[in-house]
Design a protein around this motif. Sequence first.
Motif, PDB file in Angstrom:
ATOM      1  N   THR A 152       0.944  -1.261   0.082  1.00 29.18           N
ATOM      2  CA  THR A 152      -0.102   0.053  -0.028  1.00 29.18           C
ATOM      3  C   THR A 152       0.909   1.281  -0.178  1.00 29.18           C
ATOM      4  OG1 THR A 152      -1.763   1.014   1.099  1.00 29.18           O
ATOM      5  CG2 THR A 152      -0.183   0.122   2.516  1.00 29.18           C
ATOM      6  N   HIS A 153       0.328   2.363  -0.339  1.00 27.16           N
ATOM      7  CA  HIS A 153       1.172   3.745   0.072  1.00 27.16           C
ATOM      8  C   HIS A 153       0.986   4.133   1.202  1.00 27.16           C
ATOM      9  CE1 HIS A 153       1.219   5.071  -4.540  1.00 27.16           C
ATOM     10  NE2 HIS A 153       2.062   4.131  -4.231  1.00 27.16           N
ATOM     11  N   LEU A 154       2.174   4.243   1.938  1.00 27.24           N
ATOM     12  CA  LEU A 154       2.291   5.013   3.260  1.00 27.24           C
ATOM     13  C   LEU A 154       2.314   6.516   3.108  1.00 27.24           C
ATOM     14  CD1 LEU A 154       4.210   2.633   5.422  1.00 27.24           C
ATOM     15  CD2 LEU A 154       1.752   2.581   5.359  1.00 27.24           C
ATOM     16  N   ASP A 155       1.654   7.078   4.148  1.00 30.61           N
ATOM     17  CA  ASP A 155       1.927   8.592   4.302  1.00 30.61           C
ATOM     18  C   ASP A 155       3.417   8.755   4.643  1.00 30.61           C
ATOM     19  OD1 ASP A 155      -1.165   9.472   6.140  1.00 30.61           O
ATOM     20  OD2 ASP A 155      -0.836   9.077   3.888  1.00 30.61           O
ATOM     21  N   GLU A 156       4.174   9.823   4.160  1.00 31.79           N
ATOM     22  CA  GLU A 156       5.485   9.957   4.249  1.00 31.79           C
ATOM     23  C   GLU A 156       5.681  10.157   5.972  1.00 31.79           C
ATOM     24  OE1 GLU A 156       7.554  10.963   2.001  1.00 31.79           O
ATOM     25  OE2 GLU A 156       6.217  10.482   0.087  1.00 31.79           O
ATOM     26  N   HIS A 157       4.970  10.494   6.637  1.00 40.55           N
ATOM     27  CA  HIS A 157       5.315  10.720   8.342  1.00 40.55           C
ATOM     28  C   HIS A 157       5.775   9.168   8.680  1.00 40.55           C
ATOM     29  CE1 HIS A 157       1.250   9.176   9.148  1.00 40.55           C
ATOM     30  NE2 HIS A 157       1.841   8.673  10.206  1.00 40.55           N
ATOM     31  N   GLY A 205       1.204   1.184  -6.766  1.00 40.96           N
ATOM     32  CA  GLY A 205       0.327   1.207  -5.451  1.00 40.96           C
ATOM     33  C   GLY A 205       1.106   0.792  -4.436  1.00 40.96           C
ATOM     34  N   THR A 206       2.331   0.244  -4.558  1.00 36.46           N
ATOM     35  CA  THR A 206       3.111  -0.059  -3.223  1.00 36.46           C
ATOM     36  C   THR A 206       4.035   0.957  -2.748  1.00 36.46           C
ATOM     37  OG1 THR A 206       4.963  -1.010  -4.587  1.00 36.46           O
ATOM     38  CG2 THR A 206       3.166  -2.500  -4.273  1.00 36.46           C
ATOM     39  N   THR A 207       4.473   0.535  -1.714  1.00 36.33           N
ATOM     40  CA  THR A 207       5.737   1.530  -1.095  1.00 36.33           C
ATOM     41  C   THR A 207       7.013   0.862  -0.747  1.00 36.33           C
ATOM     42  OG1 THR A 207       4.046   2.862   0.206  1.00 36.33           O
ATOM     43  CG2 THR A 207       6.108   3.022   0.927  1.00 36.33           C
ATOM     44  N   THR A 208       8.080   1.372  -1.208  1.00 36.09           N
ATOM     45  CA  THR A 208       9.242   0.739  -0.737  1.00 36.09           C
ATOM     46  C   THR A 208       9.906   1.719   0.173  1.00 36.09           C
ATOM     47  OG1 THR A 208       9.705  -0.019  -3.287  1.00 36.09           O
ATOM     48  CG2 THR A 208      11.729   0.433  -1.620  1.00 36.09           C
ATOM     49  N   ARG A 257       3.758  -5.204  10.474  1.00 32.53           N
ATOM     50  CA  ARG A 257       2.843  -6.193  10.934  1.00 32.53           C
ATOM     51  C   ARG A 257       1.694  -5.760  11.804  1.00 32.53           C
ATOM     52  NH1 ARG A 257       4.682  -9.756  15.120  1.00 32.53           N
ATOM     53  NH2 ARG A 257       4.210  -8.248  16.156  1.00 32.53           N
ATOM     54  N   ASP A 258       2.012  -5.135  12.656  1.00 30.63           N
ATOM     55  CA  ASP A 258       1.148  -4.612  13.788  1.00 30.63           C
ATOM     56  C   ASP A 258       0.170  -3.403  12.982  1.00 30.63           C
ATOM     57  OD1 ASP A 258       2.133  -6.238  15.656  1.00 30.63           O
ATOM     58  OD2 ASP A 258       3.237  -4.423  16.697  1.00 30.63           O
ATOM     59  N   LEU A 259       0.670  -2.670  12.002  1.00 30.32           N
ATOM     60  CA  LEU A 259      -0.216  -1.905  11.329  1.00 30.32           C
ATOM     61  C   LEU A 259      -1.213  -2.490  10.296  1.00 30.32           C
ATOM     62  CD1 LEU A 259       2.714   0.821  10.147  1.00 30.32           C
ATOM     63  CD2 LEU A 259       0.669   1.150  11.687  1.00 30.32           C
ATOM     64  N   GLY A 260      -0.988  -3.849  10.106  1.00 31.87           N
ATOM     65  CA  GLY A 260      -1.942  -4.840   9.196  1.00 31.87           C
ATOM     66  C   GLY A 260      -1.832  -4.403   7.771  1.00 31.87           C
ATOM     67  N   ILE A 261      -0.412  -4.340   7.676  1.00 31.12           N
ATOM     68  CA  ILE A 261       0.088  -3.895   6.190  1.00 31.12           C
ATOM     69  C   ILE A 261       0.677  -5.324   5.581  1.00 31.12           C
ATOM     70  CG2 ILE A 261       1.645  -2.716   4.650  1.00 31.12           C
ATOM     71  CD1 ILE A 261       1.344  -0.504   6.764  1.00 31.12           C
TER      72      ILE A 261
END
Length: 72
Positions: A13-18, A34-37, A56-60
């Motif tokens: 998924t795309h994560l926010d920059e923070h 649509g992925t994030t590196t 994992r805890d973020l459910g990603i």
Amino acid sequence: MSAPLDYEVRIATHLDEHWATSLGCSVLIHEPDGTTTLRCRVQDQSELHGLLGRIRDLGIDLISVRRDARHI
């Protein structure tokens, strides 16, 4: 003590920059598919497992983890 190692982590998924700072990563790249590196420097395997546990805890969904030979 060994030198820190660089890892490239791809997530589904795309994560926010923070999140780069929150996860301890210096680089966050939104890929066109649509992925994030994430590029992260870790001190040891324990720190790497901590990073993966936070993801994992973020459910990603984790796509891949690989050691990165480039310097961050």
